[in-house]
Design a protein around this motif. Structure first.
Motif, PDB file in Angstrom:
ATOM      1  N   GLY A   1      49.094  42.902  28.508  1.00 58.38           N
ATOM      2  CA  GLY A   1      48.728  41.566  28.070  1.00 58.38           C
ATOM      3  C   GLY A   1      47.214  41.427  28.023  1.00 58.38           C
ATOM      4  N   ASP A   2      46.698  40.428  28.717  1.00 57.07           N
ATOM      5  CA  ASP A   2      45.256  40.199  28.767  1.00 57.07           C
ATOM      6  C   ASP A   2      44.621  40.810  30.012  1.00 57.07           C
ATOM      7  N   ARG A   3      45.299  41.766  30.617  1.00 59.68           N
ATOM      8  CA  ARG A   3      44.755  42.465  31.773  1.00 59.68           C
ATOM      9  C   ARG A   3      44.424  43.905  31.404  1.00 59.68           C
TER      10      ARG A   3
ATOM     11  N   LEU B   1      39.695  40.625  30.499  1.00 51.93           N
ATOM     12  CA  LEU B   1      39.039  41.253  29.359  1.00 51.93           C
ATOM     13  C   LEU B   1      37.528  41.059  29.350  1.00 51.93           C
ATOM     14  N   SER B   2      37.020  40.212  30.232  1.00 50.32           N
ATOM     15  CA  SER B   2      35.574  40.044  30.361  1.00 50.32           C
ATOM     16  C   SER B   2      34.976  41.015  31.369  1.00 50.32           C
ATOM     17  N   GLY B   3      35.844  41.771  32.047  1.00 53.90           N
ATOM     18  CA  GLY B   3      35.368  42.737  33.026  1.00 53.90           C
ATOM     19  C   GLY B   3      35.316  42.219  34.445  1.00 53.90           C
ATOM     20  N   ASP B   4      35.914  41.054  34.696  1.00 52.76           N
ATOM     21  CA  ASP B   4      35.955  40.514  36.058  1.00 52.76           C
ATOM     22  C   ASP B   4      37.115  41.152  36.816  1.00 52.76           C
TER      23      ASP B   4
ATOM     24  N   LYS C   1      45.180  44.327  20.193  1.00 56.07           N
ATOM     25  CA  LYS C   1      45.066  43.240  19.221  1.00 56.07           C
ATOM     26  C   LYS C   1      44.085  43.640  18.119  1.00 56.07           C
ATOM     27  N   ASP C   2      42.939  42.937  17.998  1.00 54.69           N
ATOM     28  CA  ASP C   2      42.023  43.216  16.894  1.00 54.69           C
ATOM     29  C   ASP C   2      40.783  43.984  17.345  1.00 54.69           C
TER      30      ASP C   2
END
Length: 347
Positions: free
Chosen positions: A90-92, A106-109, A306-307
């Motif tokens: 997902g977004d991880r 996805l921001s690196g946190d 995704k993109d």
């Protein structure tokens, strides 16, 4: 002839780069013989870096043959340790380093991390589970780090390289025995899969991926990509040796494989580049060339999410995004495939 195996399996990537990396000379690749080489990652230091550690936005292009990439370096972030493998859920973003698996946004946190064994060869996330591949075993963790199950390789001589997870099964490439091992996701051995041409595996460049209901894997010494049914039946293969775009150069390529919108994406060493092919092996275009990636001579691990294309090098993950303006001068602009990577930005 079986490749020489490092008995203690402790050869680090940095040590590998110092002692037995491939050498690019005069446009040809000189293969290092007599030792089984571990796939390694090179750090792209020629990109500009901002004060916060992120690389600045700049159009990615190369003067070689007039090539220009349709992709733009959008962002990057660094972690503490060298990256052994990474995957998305997902977004991880799930990153494997020495003895540790970390989960980032996805921001690196950093969200959380947990201890894992040494010498991680590959990592795959599927249905809230993380499959971690080691030279002679597989471990399965929850997203929070609980070990759910593990099992040993089905052969005492195994030296595992890459894995792919499909509904109900796991496929693992074995660099020592030169075959593919099929297991159930619970760890039950199913069968060995052999190439009709014979797998030639001079180094740890035995990639595999699940795509369109079948398996694609590299046959690196033959410079080919092979396609199999989930039952292990050979379907077809494509690829040939050569340095020209659309060919696979050096002693063993491609190294990494991935899948996107029906297309097969490959990453090569020797002349590092990430390229796109149809499932039938029709060459589309180079997406990122050696200069775009930062040079060197070893392959870059990558994932498509995704993109965006995410590329790992040393302790850094960089994000590349399709640039609508730059793409007008490339083969990607006329491609008829409905590719999410072409959603793009125009800045």
């Amino acid at each position: 002839m079986k490749p020489e195996i490092n008995n203690n399996r402790e050869l680090s990537r940095r040590k590998f780069l110092r002692t037995c990396g491939s050498v690019v000379a005069g446009g040809s690749i000189l293969a290092v013989s007599g030792m089984l080489m571990h796939r390694a990652l090179v750090q792209p230091e020629n990109h500009s870096v901002g004060s916060n550690g992120s690389q600045s936005d700049s159009s990615v292009q190369s003067g070689e043959g007039g090539f220009k990439s349709p992709y733009k370096l959008a962002s990057s972030f660094k972690i503490t340790d060298s990256i052994e493998g990474f995957e998305f859920s997902g977004d991880r973003l799930i990153v494997a380093t020495s003895k540790k698996v970390s989960v980032y946004n996805l921001s690196g946190d950093l969200l959380h991390q947990f201890a894992a064994g040494d010498t991680i060869r590959d990592i795959v996330a599927e249905k809230e589970m993380i499959y971690v591949l080691y030279p002679t075993r597989i471990e399965v963790f929850s997203m929070t780090g609980e070990r759910l199950r593990e099992w040993e390789a089905c052969s005492e001589e195994s030296d595992y390289c890459s894995l792919a997870v499909v509904p109900g099964f796991i496929f693992v490439t074995d660099a020592s025995n030169k075959n593919i091992c099929k297991y159930t996701t619970e760890g039950g051995f199913v069968k060995f899969i052999q190439s009709p041409e014979g797998f030639i595996v001079p180094s740890y460049c035995f990639g595999i991926t699940y795509a369109n209901g079948s398996i694609f894997c590299s046959n690196p010494g033959r410079h080919r990509v092979e396609n199999y049914t989930l039952e292990g039946e050979f379907i077809a293969s494509f690829g040939k040796s050569g340095a020209a775009p659309g060919n696979f150069c050096g002693c063993c390529n491609p190294v990494y494989l991935s899948f996107n919108a029906g297309e097969i994406i490959t990453s090569e060493k020797g002349i590092p580049r990430i390229s796109c092919y149809s499932p039938e092996g029709v060459f589309r275009t180079i997406l990122l060339d050696s200069k775009s990636l930062g040079g060197g001579n070893v392959a870059f691990d990558f994932k498509v999410n995704k993109d965006k294309i995410y590329v790992a090098a040393n302790n850094k993950i960089s994000t590349f995004q399709y640039n609508l303006q730059a793409a007008t001068e490339t083969a990607c602009s006329s491609c008829s495939v409905d590719c999410p990577l072409r959603k793009g930005i125009n800045i």
